[in-house]
Scaffold this motif. Structure first.
Motif, short mmCIF file in Angstrom:
data_model
loop_
_atom_site.label_atom_id
_atom_site.label_comp_id
_atom_site.label_asym_id
_atom_site.label_seq_id
_atom_site.Cartn_x
_atom_site.Cartn_y
_atom_site.Cartn_z
N ASP A 74 0.83 -1.22 0.00
CA ASP A 74 0.00 0.00 0.00
C ASP A 74 0.85 1.26 0.00
OD1 ASP A 74 -2.34 -1.53 0.15
OD2 ASP A 74 -2.18 -1.67 2.33
N TYR A 75 2.16 1.11 -0.25
CA TYR A 75 3.11 2.23 -0.28
C TYR A 75 3.17 2.95 1.06
CZ TYR A 75 2.91 1.34 -5.26
OH TYR A 75 2.96 0.73 -6.48
N GLN A 76 3.11 2.17 2.13
CA GLN A 76 3.28 2.72 3.46
C GLN A 76 4.60 2.21 4.01
OE1 GLN A 76 -0.44 1.28 5.19
NE2 GLN A 76 -1.19 3.37 5.21
N ALA A 77 5.30 3.06 4.75
CA ALA A 77 6.64 2.71 5.22
C ALA A 77 6.72 2.77 6.72
CB ALA A 77 7.68 3.64 4.60
N ILE A 78 7.61 1.95 7.28
CA ILE A 78 7.81 1.93 8.72
C ILE A 78 9.23 1.45 9.00
CG2 ILE A 78 7.02 -0.43 9.07
CD1 ILE A 78 5.61 0.61 11.64
N MET A 79 9.78 1.90 10.13
CA MET A 79 11.11 1.49 10.55
C MET A 79 10.99 0.59 11.78
SD MET A 79 14.47 3.82 11.39
CE MET A 79 13.77 4.55 12.87
N ARG A 80 11.56 -0.59 11.70
CA ARG A 80 11.51 -1.56 12.81
C ARG A 80 12.77 -2.44 12.76
NH1 ARG A 80 6.20 -2.59 15.06
NH2 ARG A 80 5.21 -0.55 15.10
N ARG A 81 12.90 -3.30 13.78
CA ARG A 81 13.94 -4.34 13.73
C ARG A 81 13.42 -5.54 12.93
NH1 ARG A 81 18.58 -3.52 16.27
NH2 ARG A 81 18.68 -2.10 18.07
N TRP A 82 14.30 -6.16 12.22
CA TRP A 82 13.97 -7.22 11.26
C TRP A 82 14.33 -8.59 11.85
CZ3 TRP A 82 12.64 -7.54 5.91
CH2 TRP A 82 13.03 -8.71 5.25
#
Length: 212
Positions: A159-167
């Motif tokens: 959906d072209y939404q971005a987020i920063m997290r640990r992978w």
């Protein structure tokens, strides 16, 4: 280099912002942002207009061997050597949200920038990573580095939404976890659910208080 990298490098060599290039070739600034991040690719007409603006051939833009360009990033002496890189946008470190464009120059240590020539700078908004990266920080994101378990990444959903997290990736699932003083729900994706595009792995960051 990729087409996206060529466009960015040629634009910086001309001393143009994304908005100024967009105006010259009759597109929106967000369109240029999408080209430079590889989310979309320009049509041939747009490539021809950019070639005219940059005073290069079309093949120079689409070639993997773009000519070496001097002056694209100029070192600043201030105790350490820094390179000014343009921030391409704002990424949310909280809930899934659309990326926002915020074009500004951020000084990145030259040894870091030179070791990650494909990297982009993003400004962090949100607090799901605030144990490590406070809100308002700038992060350097390298799209060429594959994340390993525990890496901090920025991902984009279909959906072209971005987020920063640990992978954290297992055999059949992907878990994106917060690293925050607050409670956030882990995001878990399986192969049967929506696709995730890794925009890059975080290789450096600068806290907001250090920017003043």
């Amino acid at each position: 280099m990729s087409l996206a990298q060529n466009i960015k490098k040629l634009r910086l060599n001309m001393g143009l912002t994304q908005g100024e290039l967009a105006e010259k070739i009759n597109v929106t600034r967000s369109t240029v942002t999408q080209w430079e991040t590889g989310w979309t690719q320009p049509r041939m007409g747009a490539i021809e207009r950019m070639a005219s603006v940059f005073n290069v051939s079309v093949s120079d833009i689409v070639s993997e061997d773009v000519p070496v360009i001097s002056g694209a990033m100029k070192a600043i002496s201030n105790g350490e050597s820094y390179l000014p890189l343009v921030s391409l946008g704002r990424v949310h470190a909280g809930v899934l949200a659309d990326e926002e464009v915020c074009e500004k120059t951020v000084n990145v240590p030259s040894n870091i920038a030179k070791n990650h020539p494909s990297a982009m700078v993003l400004e962090v908004e949100g607090n799901c990573m605030n144990r490590v990266i406070p809100e308002g920080s700038h992060v350097l994101l390298d799209p060429t580095i594959a994340p390993s378990n525990g890496s901090i990444v920025v991902v984009e959903t279909e959906d072209y939404q971005a987020i920063m997290r640990r992978w954290y990736k297992g055999n059949n699932s992907l878990m994106l976890t917060a690293d925050s003083y607050e409670e956030f729900e882990d995001l878990i994706f399986t192969s049967n659910e929506q696709s995730i595009k890794v925009l890059g792995t975080v290789v450096w960051f600068q806290a907001a208080k250090e920017l003043n």
